[in-house]
Design a protein around this motif. Structure first.
Motif, PDB file in Angstrom:
ATOM      1  N   ALA A   1       0.202   8.646   4.576  1.00 45.17           N
ATOM      2  CA  ALA A   1      -0.218   9.791   5.391  1.00 45.17           C
ATOM      3  C   ALA A   1       0.406  11.090   4.880  1.00 45.17           C
ATOM      4  O   ALA A   1      -0.247  12.135   4.867  1.00 45.17           O
ATOM      5  CB  ALA A   1       0.132   9.558   6.853  1.00 45.17           C
ATOM      6  N   VAL A   2       1.642  11.043   4.438  1.00 45.01           N
ATOM      7  CA  VAL A   2       2.289  12.231   3.862  1.00 45.01           C
ATOM      8  C   VAL A   2       1.567  12.644   2.589  1.00 45.01           C
ATOM      9  O   VAL A   2       1.234  13.815   2.388  1.00 45.01           O
ATOM     10  CB  VAL A   2       3.789  11.977   3.594  1.00 45.01           C
ATOM     11  CG1 VAL A   2       4.370  13.039   2.680  1.00 45.01           C
ATOM     12  CG2 VAL A   2       4.558  11.925   4.903  1.00 45.01           C
ATOM     13  N   VAL A   3       1.318  11.693   1.715  1.00 41.41           N
ATOM     14  CA  VAL A   3       0.675  11.989   0.427  1.00 41.41           C
ATOM     15  C   VAL A   3      -0.728  12.551   0.625  1.00 41.41           C
ATOM     16  O   VAL A   3      -1.147  13.457  -0.091  1.00 41.41           O
ATOM     17  CB  VAL A   3       0.639  10.725  -0.464  1.00 41.41           C
ATOM     18  CG1 VAL A   3      -0.247  10.923  -1.678  1.00 41.41           C
ATOM     19  CG2 VAL A   3       2.056  10.348  -0.886  1.00 41.41           C
ATOM     20  N   LYS A   4      -1.436  12.049   1.629  1.00 35.45           N
ATOM     21  CA  LYS A   4      -2.832  12.454   1.848  1.00 35.45           C
ATOM     22  C   LYS A   4      -2.982  13.600   2.843  1.00 35.45           C
ATOM     23  O   LYS A   4      -4.107  14.000   3.157  1.00 35.45           O
ATOM     24  CB  LYS A   4      -3.631  11.248   2.345  1.00 35.45           C
ATOM     25  CG  LYS A   4      -3.692  10.126   1.331  1.00 35.45           C
ATOM     26  CD  LYS A   4      -4.375   8.913   1.914  1.00 35.45           C
ATOM     27  CE  LYS A   4      -4.404   7.775   0.915  1.00 35.45           C
ATOM     28  NZ  LYS A   4      -5.070   6.590   1.471  1.00 35.45           N
ATOM     29  N   GLN A   5      -1.893  14.142   3.330  1.00 34.56           N
ATOM     30  CA  GLN A   5      -1.962  15.167   4.373  1.00 34.56           C
ATOM     31  C   GLN A   5      -2.731  16.394   3.909  1.00 34.56           C
ATOM     32  O   GLN A   5      -2.447  16.974   2.868  1.00 34.56           O
ATOM     33  CB  GLN A   5      -0.564  15.575   4.825  1.00 34.56           C
ATOM     34  CG  GLN A   5      -0.592  16.516   6.005  1.00 34.56           C
ATOM     35  CD  GLN A   5       0.794  16.899   6.489  1.00 34.56           C
ATOM     36  OE1 GLN A   5       1.787  16.662   5.829  1.00 34.56           O
ATOM     37  NE2 GLN A   5       0.851  17.498   7.662  1.00 34.56           N
TER      38      GLN A   5
ATOM     39  N   ILE B   1       0.839  -1.201   0.000  1.00 35.28           N
ATOM     40  CA  ILE B   1       0.000   0.000   0.000  1.00 35.28           C
ATOM     41  C   ILE B   1       0.872   1.248   0.000  1.00 35.28           C
ATOM     42  O   ILE B   1       0.611   2.195  -0.734  1.00 35.28           O
ATOM     43  CB  ILE B   1      -0.959  -0.013   1.206  1.00 35.28           C
ATOM     44  CG1 ILE B   1      -1.997  -1.127   1.014  1.00 35.28           C
ATOM     45  CG2 ILE B   1      -1.654   1.326   1.359  1.00 35.28           C
ATOM     46  CD1 ILE B   1      -2.898  -1.357   2.195  1.00 35.28           C
ATOM     47  N   GLU B   2       1.914   1.263   0.818  1.00 33.49           N
ATOM     48  CA  GLU B   2       2.802   2.424   0.885  1.00 33.49           C
ATOM     49  C   GLU B   2       3.495   2.656  -0.460  1.00 33.49           C
ATOM     50  O   GLU B   2       3.600   3.783  -0.923  1.00 33.49           O
ATOM     51  CB  GLU B   2       3.829   2.247   2.007  1.00 33.49           C
ATOM     52  CG  GLU B   2       3.228   2.237   3.393  1.00 33.49           C
ATOM     53  CD  GLU B   2       2.597   3.564   3.793  1.00 33.49           C
ATOM     54  OE1 GLU B   2       3.304   4.584   3.829  1.00 33.49           O
ATOM     55  OE2 GLU B   2       1.389   3.577   4.073  1.00 33.49           O
TER      56      GLU B   2
ATOM     57  N   CYS C   1       1.009   4.209  -2.822  1.00 36.59           N
ATOM     58  CA  CYS C   1       0.821   5.644  -2.538  1.00 36.59           C
ATOM     59  C   CYS C   1       1.964   6.456  -3.134  1.00 36.59           C
ATOM     60  O   CYS C   1       1.740   7.520  -3.722  1.00 36.59           O
ATOM     61  CB  CYS C   1       0.743   5.894  -1.033  1.00 36.59           C
ATOM     62  SG  CYS C   1      -0.814   5.413  -0.265  1.00 36.59           S
ATOM     63  N   LEU C   2       3.182   5.950  -2.994  1.00 39.83           N
ATOM     64  CA  LEU C   2       4.336   6.659  -3.529  1.00 39.83           C
ATOM     65  C   LEU C   2       4.279   6.695  -5.056  1.00 39.83           C
ATOM     66  O   LEU C   2       4.491   7.752  -5.668  1.00 39.83           O
ATOM     67  CB  LEU C   2       5.635   6.008  -3.055  1.00 39.83           C
ATOM     68  CG  LEU C   2       6.922   6.736  -3.429  1.00 39.83           C
ATOM     69  CD1 LEU C   2       6.938   8.161  -2.886  1.00 39.83           C
ATOM     70  CD2 LEU C   2       8.133   5.959  -2.924  1.00 39.83           C
ATOM     71  N   ALA C   3       3.967   5.574  -5.677  1.00 42.13           N
ATOM     72  CA  ALA C   3       3.894   5.529  -7.142  1.00 42.13           C
ATOM     73  C   ALA C   3       2.802   6.452  -7.676  1.00 42.13           C
ATOM     74  O   ALA C   3       3.003   7.154  -8.678  1.00 42.13           O
ATOM     75  CB  ALA C   3       3.657   4.094  -7.608  1.00 42.13           C
ATOM     76  N   ILE C   4       1.670   6.490  -7.019  1.00 43.90           N
ATOM     77  CA  ILE C   4       0.575   7.370  -7.456  1.00 43.90           C
ATOM     78  C   ILE C   4       0.993   8.828  -7.335  1.00 43.90           C
ATOM     79  O   ILE C   4       0.747   9.632  -8.234  1.00 43.90           O
ATOM     80  CB  ILE C   4      -0.715   7.067  -6.663  1.00 43.90           C
ATOM     81  CG1 ILE C   4      -1.298   5.731  -7.138  1.00 43.90           C
ATOM     82  CG2 ILE C   4      -1.732   8.190  -6.820  1.00 43.90           C
ATOM     83  CD1 ILE C   4      -2.442   5.221  -6.288  1.00 43.90           C
ATOM     84  N   ALA C   5       1.647   9.184  -6.229  1.00 40.56           N
ATOM     85  CA  ALA C   5       2.107  10.570  -6.064  1.00 40.56           C
ATOM     86  C   ALA C   5       3.138  10.934  -7.127  1.00 40.56           C
ATOM     87  O   ALA C   5       3.073  12.009  -7.733  1.00 40.56           O
ATOM     88  CB  ALA C   5       2.683  10.773  -4.662  1.00 40.56           C
TER      89      ALA C   5
END
Length: 128
Positions: A47-51, A3-4, A7-11
Motif C-alpha cells: 500500500a505504501v509503494v502503490k500510494q 507479496i509484501e 513489493c519492497l524488492a520491486i520498489a
C-alpha cells in the motif's frame, strides 16, 4: 509476506538499481518500512509503494509505480541485489536514518526545504 517482500524488492529495484552503493537500496527500503510504521501512511508495504497522491494522473509517492511502464524488473544482478536488500531490510538491517522521504540529488522538490535533512546515500537525499 511474500507479496509484501516482492513489493519492497520491486520498489528498491526501480528506485535504486543504478546506484553503485549497496546501502542506497537499504536506505530506500528503510524509508518504505518507516512509512509502514507511520500513521501518516498506509499500513502495508504494498500500500505504501502503490500510494497515489492524487488527483493528477501519474502522481504517486514512488514515480516508478505510475509512470505508465510495467513494474517488471529485468532478471539479472541488479534484480538479485534488490531482492537481497529487501530481505535484509525486512530482517532488520537498516541504516537507522529514520527518514520518511527522499529524492534524487538531481531534483529539488518543493517539500524538501520543509523537512529535516538526515543524510545522503548514493544519489539520494533523505529527510524526516
Amino acid at each position: 509476506m511474500i507479496i509484501e517482500s516482492m513489493c519492497l524488492a520491486i520498489a528498491v529495484y526501480f528506485e535504486s538499481a543504478n546506484e553503485p552503493e549497496y546501502d542506497a537500496g537499504l536506505a530506500v527500503a528503510e524509508v518504505i518500512l518507516n512509512r509502514v510504521e507511520s500513521s501518516k501512511f498506509p499500513g502495508t508495504i504494498c500500500a505504501v509503494v502503490k500510494q497515489d497522491k492524487g488527483p493528477k494522473p501519474h502522481d504517486c509517492q514512488f514515480s516508478f509505480y505510475c509512470d505508465g511502464k510495467p513494474e517488471k524488473p529485468y532478471k539479472g544482478p541488479k534484480w538479485l541485489r534488490a531482492q537481497q536488500q529487501a530481505k535484509e531490510a525486512l530482517d532488520g538491517k537498516t541504516l537507522g536514518h529514520n527518514a520518511l522521504f527522499y529524492h534524487a540529488n538531481y531534483t529539488e522538490p518543493y517539500w524538501s526545504s520543509k523537512l529535516d535533512f538526515v543524510g545522503k546515500v548514493g544519489k539520494h537525499l533523505f529527510y524526516k
